[in-house]
Scaffold this active site. Sequence first.
Site, PDB file in Angstrom:
ATOM      1  N   SER A  46     -19.070  21.316  65.036  1.00 47.45           N
ATOM      2  CA  SER A  46     -18.395  21.930  63.883  1.00 47.45           C
ATOM      3  C   SER A  46     -19.456  22.690  63.083  1.00 47.45           C
ATOM      4  O   SER A  46     -20.646  22.376  63.180  1.00 47.45           O
ATOM      5  CB  SER A  46     -17.803  20.841  62.989  1.00 47.45           C
ATOM      6  OG  SER A  46     -17.488  21.356  61.710  1.00 47.45           O
ATOM      7  N   TYR A  53     -18.696  12.829  58.630  1.00 45.48           N
ATOM      8  CA  TYR A  53     -18.344  13.872  59.603  1.00 45.48           C
ATOM      9  C   TYR A  53     -19.535  14.798  59.857  1.00 45.48           C
ATOM     10  O   TYR A  53     -19.889  15.074  61.003  1.00 45.48           O
ATOM     11  CB  TYR A  53     -17.143  14.654  59.066  1.00 45.48           C
ATOM     12  CG  TYR A  53     -16.582  15.688  60.022  1.00 45.48           C
ATOM     13  CD1 TYR A  53     -15.878  15.297  61.158  1.00 45.48           C
ATOM     14  CD2 TYR A  53     -16.735  17.049  59.774  1.00 45.48           C
ATOM     15  CE1 TYR A  53     -15.351  16.247  62.026  1.00 45.48           C
ATOM     16  CE2 TYR A  53     -16.209  18.001  60.630  1.00 45.48           C
ATOM     17  CZ  TYR A  53     -15.511  17.587  61.761  1.00 45.48           C
ATOM     18  OH  TYR A  53     -14.989  18.530  62.613  1.00 45.48           O
TER      19      TYR A  53
END
Length: 259
Positions: free
Chosen positions: A145, A158
């Site tokens: 990401s 995350y």
Amino acid sequence: MKGLQGRRVFITGASSGIGAGMAKVLAGYGCKLVLHYNRNEKGIAQTLATVKEMGGEAEIIRGDFEQLDQLDKLFEQAWQFFGGLDALVNNAGLITKTLSLKDPAGEKFSRTLAVNLHAPYQLSCAFAKACIEAKQAGAIVNNSSIHGQATCEWFAAYAASKAALDAVTKVQAIEWGKYGIRVNVLAPGVVPVERTFDILNKPEMEQKWTNAMPAGRYGTVEEMGEATAYLLSEHSSWMSGSILTLDGGLIARGNYPQR
Ligand SMILES: NC(=O)c1ccc[n+]([C@@H]2O[C@H](COP(=O)([O-])OP(=O)(O)OC[C@H]3O[C@@H](n4cnc5c(N)ncnc54)[C@H](OP(=O)(O)O)[C@@H]3O)[C@@H](O)[C@H]2O)c1
């Protein structure tokens, strides 16, 4: 795309979103697919039906990546469907959003690291070992990401998992290059999926995000699928240990919208 016809690809997290998009695109290039899911039975049935309607070949496999002790067995089953695998796409991910002080003992933090970091690490090791034993080349794509590179509040777990996945990718690319195994990262920006449609498609939210993106729009799951196909194909034969960022220019500009 060169070198994809008949390739056997294991995609994790193919029951929705980007994983389902990858499955559709790779099936279109003639890949044989092993499609993983965890809880979303309806979603994986839909992905399988789409692939079959396209004339593609696919098998499905279930597994919870928080159960790390079951991953080696899961991989062995995935390897056996088509008598081996040519590629692994570590796409499954737990998208956790929590202020650090709401998770002071790190319960969510640990679960996120298990699914987003430890599971891909372990599956990649199993894949590399099997390729080396079979004396064959292989390609791995880790769906990370932009949070691995630039992040914001709520994303301690995350962003940590994705930044570490980027680092693991580089190390494994170095360790396995001599065996003909390439390892790369796909780093998507904001891509609306079933999980986020309701939020991201609100006009004020869409405006906020797209104003921050030089491309002026969100990405699509098909674009993530095409980039994955490129990373698995012969077109990227000299690419390993790299991060392919697809974010409409968001982090180049460096201004995440305030949450
Ligand atoms: N969409 C974006 O904007 C975006 C941006 C950057 C990166 N990404 C990355 O893209 C990947 C896919 O995300 P998505 O946006 O497409 O979301 P999604 O539609 O929610 O897909 C997540 C997938 O991961 C699987 N998964 C979740 N927890 C799992 C667990 N404990 N064990 C095994 N599988 C599990 C889910 O399986 P079940 O539903 O079957 O349980 C699902 O197939 C993730 O790695 C995410 O970090 C997404």
